[in-house]
Motif scaffolding. Structure first.
Motif, PDB file in Angstrom:
ATOM      1  N   SER A 142       1.772  -3.335   9.755  1.00  0.00           N
ATOM      2  CA  SER A 142       2.270  -2.592   8.594  1.00  0.00           C
ATOM      3  C   SER A 142       3.765  -2.373   8.742  1.00  0.00           C
ATOM      4  O   SER A 142       4.240  -1.947   9.797  1.00  0.00           O
ATOM      5  CB  SER A 142       1.566  -1.241   8.487  1.00  0.00           C
ATOM      6  OG  SER A 142       0.197  -1.428   8.249  1.00  0.00           O
ATOM      7  N   SER A 163      12.165  -3.826   4.445  1.00  0.00           N
ATOM      8  CA  SER A 163      11.613  -2.905   5.433  1.00  0.00           C
ATOM      9  C   SER A 163      12.692  -1.879   5.756  1.00  0.00           C
ATOM     10  O   SER A 163      13.875  -2.098   5.468  1.00  0.00           O
ATOM     11  CB  SER A 163      11.177  -3.666   6.685  1.00  0.00           C
ATOM     12  OG  SER A 163      12.278  -4.340   7.265  1.00  0.00           O
ATOM     13  N   LEU A 164      12.301  -0.761   6.348  1.00  0.00           N
ATOM     14  CA  LEU A 164      13.279   0.288   6.632  1.00  0.00           C
ATOM     15  C   LEU A 164      14.382  -0.190   7.567  1.00  0.00           C
ATOM     16  O   LEU A 164      15.529   0.243   7.453  1.00  0.00           O
ATOM     17  CB  LEU A 164      12.586   1.518   7.213  1.00  0.00           C
ATOM     18  CG  LEU A 164      11.670   2.271   6.239  1.00  0.00           C
ATOM     19  CD1 LEU A 164      11.019   3.469   6.928  1.00  0.00           C
ATOM     20  CD2 LEU A 164      12.414   2.722   4.994  1.00  0.00           C
ATOM     21  N   HIS A 217       4.716   5.167  -3.324  1.00  0.00           N
ATOM     22  CA  HIS A 217       5.106   6.511  -3.765  1.00  0.00           C
ATOM     23  C   HIS A 217       6.500   6.454  -4.357  1.00  0.00           C
ATOM     24  O   HIS A 217       7.417   5.895  -3.750  1.00  0.00           O
ATOM     25  CB  HIS A 217       5.106   7.502  -2.597  1.00  0.00           C
ATOM     26  CG  HIS A 217       3.780   7.628  -1.925  1.00  0.00           C
ATOM     27  ND1 HIS A 217       2.720   8.292  -2.492  1.00  0.00           N
ATOM     28  CD2 HIS A 217       3.338   7.149  -0.737  1.00  0.00           C
ATOM     29  CE1 HIS A 217       1.682   8.236  -1.677  1.00  0.00           C
ATOM     30  NE2 HIS A 217       2.027   7.540  -0.608  1.00  0.00           N
ATOM     31  N   ASN A 226       0.837  -1.197   0.000  1.00  0.00           N
ATOM     32  CA  ASN A 226       0.000   0.000   0.000  1.00  0.00           C
ATOM     33  C   ASN A 226       0.875   1.251   0.000  1.00  0.00           C
ATOM     34  O   ASN A 226       2.076   1.182   0.240  1.00  0.00           O
ATOM     35  CB  ASN A 226      -0.896   0.013   1.249  1.00  0.00           C
ATOM     36  CG  ASN A 226      -1.757  -1.220   1.321  1.00  0.00           C
ATOM     37  OD1 ASN A 226      -2.481  -1.521   0.398  1.00  0.00           O
ATOM     38  ND2 ASN A 226      -1.646  -1.953   2.424  1.00  0.00           N
ATOM     39  N   ASN A 227       0.220   2.368  -0.240  1.00  0.00           N
ATOM     40  CA  ASN A 227       0.899   3.671  -0.177  1.00  0.00           C
ATOM     41  C   ASN A 227       2.188   3.681  -0.986  1.00  0.00           C
ATOM     42  O   ASN A 227       3.254   3.998  -0.478  1.00  0.00           O
ATOM     43  CB  ASN A 227       1.194   4.063   1.276  1.00  0.00           C
ATOM     44  CG  ASN A 227      -0.051   4.064   2.122  1.00  0.00           C
ATOM     45  OD1 ASN A 227      -1.117   4.472   1.660  1.00  0.00           O
ATOM     46  ND2 ASN A 227       0.054   3.601   3.350  1.00  0.00           N
ATOM     47  N   ARG A 249       6.863  -0.358   6.868  1.00  0.00           N
ATOM     48  CA  ARG A 249       7.293   0.585   5.833  1.00  0.00           C
ATOM     49  C   ARG A 249       8.615   0.132   5.263  1.00  0.00           C
ATOM     50  O   ARG A 249       9.472  -0.383   5.978  1.00  0.00           O
ATOM     51  CB  ARG A 249       7.445   1.982   6.427  1.00  0.00           C
ATOM     52  CG  ARG A 249       6.338   2.872   5.939  1.00  0.00           C
ATOM     53  CD  ARG A 249       6.466   4.285   6.340  1.00  0.00           C
ATOM     54  NE  ARG A 249       7.113   5.025   5.275  1.00  0.00           N
ATOM     55  CZ  ARG A 249       7.878   6.066   5.502  1.00  0.00           C
ATOM     56  NH1 ARG A 249       8.102   6.491   6.704  1.00  0.00           N
ATOM     57  NH2 ARG A 249       8.423   6.705   4.488  1.00  0.00           N
ATOM     58  N   GLY A 250       8.750   0.340   3.952  1.00  0.00           N
ATOM     59  CA  GLY A 250       9.985  -0.079   3.325  1.00  0.00           C
ATOM     60  C   GLY A 250      10.219   0.579   1.987  1.00  0.00           C
ATOM     61  O   GLY A 250       9.515   1.518   1.602  1.00  0.00           O
ATOM     62  N   ASP A 308       8.711   4.126  -2.155  1.00  0.00           N
ATOM     63  CA  ASP A 308       8.359   3.983  -0.751  1.00  0.00           C
ATOM     64  C   ASP A 308       7.079   3.150  -0.714  1.00  0.00           C
ATOM     65  O   ASP A 308       6.126   3.456  -1.440  1.00  0.00           O
ATOM     66  CB  ASP A 308       8.119   5.370  -0.145  1.00  0.00           C
ATOM     67  CG  ASP A 308       7.722   5.327   1.314  1.00  0.00           C
ATOM     68  OD1 ASP A 308       8.220   4.461   2.041  1.00  0.00           O
ATOM     69  OD2 ASP A 308       6.912   6.177   1.723  1.00  0.00           O
ATOM     70  N   VAL A 309       7.044   2.071   0.059  1.00  0.00           N
ATOM     71  CA  VAL A 309       5.864   1.203   0.126  1.00  0.00           C
ATOM     72  C   VAL A 309       5.569   0.835   1.576  1.00  0.00           C
ATOM     73  O   VAL A 309       6.438   0.916   2.440  1.00  0.00           O
ATOM     74  CB  VAL A 309       6.041  -0.105  -0.690  1.00  0.00           C
ATOM     75  CG1 VAL A 309       6.229   0.168  -2.161  1.00  0.00           C
ATOM     76  CG2 VAL A 309       7.175  -0.947  -0.149  1.00  0.00           C
ATOM     77  N   THR A 310       4.346   0.436   1.793  1.00  0.00           N
ATOM     78  CA  THR A 310       3.959  -0.126   3.083  1.00  0.00           C
ATOM     79  C   THR A 310       3.441  -1.535   2.816  1.00  0.00           C
ATOM     80  O   THR A 310       2.533  -1.716   2.013  1.00  0.00           O
ATOM     81  CB  THR A 310       2.858   0.725   3.761  1.00  0.00           C
ATOM     82  OG1 THR A 310       3.359   2.052   3.933  1.00  0.00           O
ATOM     83  CG2 THR A 310       2.483   0.144   5.111  1.00  0.00           C
ATOM     84  N   THR A 338       1.510  -4.665   4.238  1.00  0.00           N
ATOM     85  CA  THR A 338       0.584  -5.029   5.313  1.00  0.00           C
ATOM     86  C   THR A 338       0.494  -6.550   5.404  1.00  0.00           C
ATOM     87  O   THR A 338       0.367  -7.230   4.389  1.00  0.00           O
ATOM     88  CB  THR A 338      -0.818  -4.433   5.090  1.00  0.00           C
ATOM     89  OG1 THR A 338      -1.323  -4.865   3.829  1.00  0.00           O
ATOM     90  CG2 THR A 338      -0.785  -2.929   5.119  1.00  0.00           C
TER      91      THR A 338
END
Length: 160
Positions: A80, A101-102, A59, A56-57, A82-83, A67-69, A71
């Protein structure tokens, strides 16, 4: 024709005292579309992440970096992560994506080998892999188990 191959590897790296769980999942599916149309869909990261689900998300940060999330359903909850996702990257007849992931405790990759059967039918071999790095005592956590099932779930429930 559907061919499925599941590979699960667990190993311990004594240098950094971290446990890894690597789950790989391969499947071959036939899609009733031209090779060009399949390549077009798999070459667009936004379309691909919508098809794969769980991303999701999305960008764009820079060329071929997003940039992705991610889930992940864990029991009755959703976690969730972020990565960053990179791709598409092209290798002969293959389109690939990778990400992490970050905190780099979760890494993933997807590759799609595209082969035309005829002008309206395309064979796609899908290669999915998740590498989950957890601390020694948390490697059996619900999140690690949920992440370990993601490659098979994404291919069987979203790609097909």
């Amino acid at each position: 024709m559907i061919m499925i191959n599941v590979i699960s590897k667990k190993y311990f790296n004594s240098n950094d005292q971290k446990s890894h769980t690597v789950i790989s999942y391969n499947a071959e599916i036939t899609i009733n579309a031209s090779r060009g149309r399949v390549l077009q869909l798999l070459s667009d990261p936004v379309t691909l992440t919508a098809l794969l689900g769980h991303f999701n998300n999305v960008h764009k940060l820079e060329n071929n970096v997003y940039d992705v999330t991610l889930t992940v359903p864990v029991g009755e909850r959703t976690v969730s992560l972020r990565g960053v996702m990179r791709g598409p990257e092209y290798y002969f007849s293959r389109v690939g994506y990778s990400g992490s992931s970050l905190d780099e405790r979760v890494k993933w990759s997807f590759a799609f080998e595209i082969r035309e059967r005829n002008e309206l039918s395309t064979v796609v071999r899908t290669f999915a892999s998740f590498d989950v790095r957890a601390g020694l005592f948390s490697r059996f956590s619900k999140l690690v188990k949920a992440l370990a099932s993601m490659p098979q779930h994404i291919v069987e429930e979203h790609v097909k």
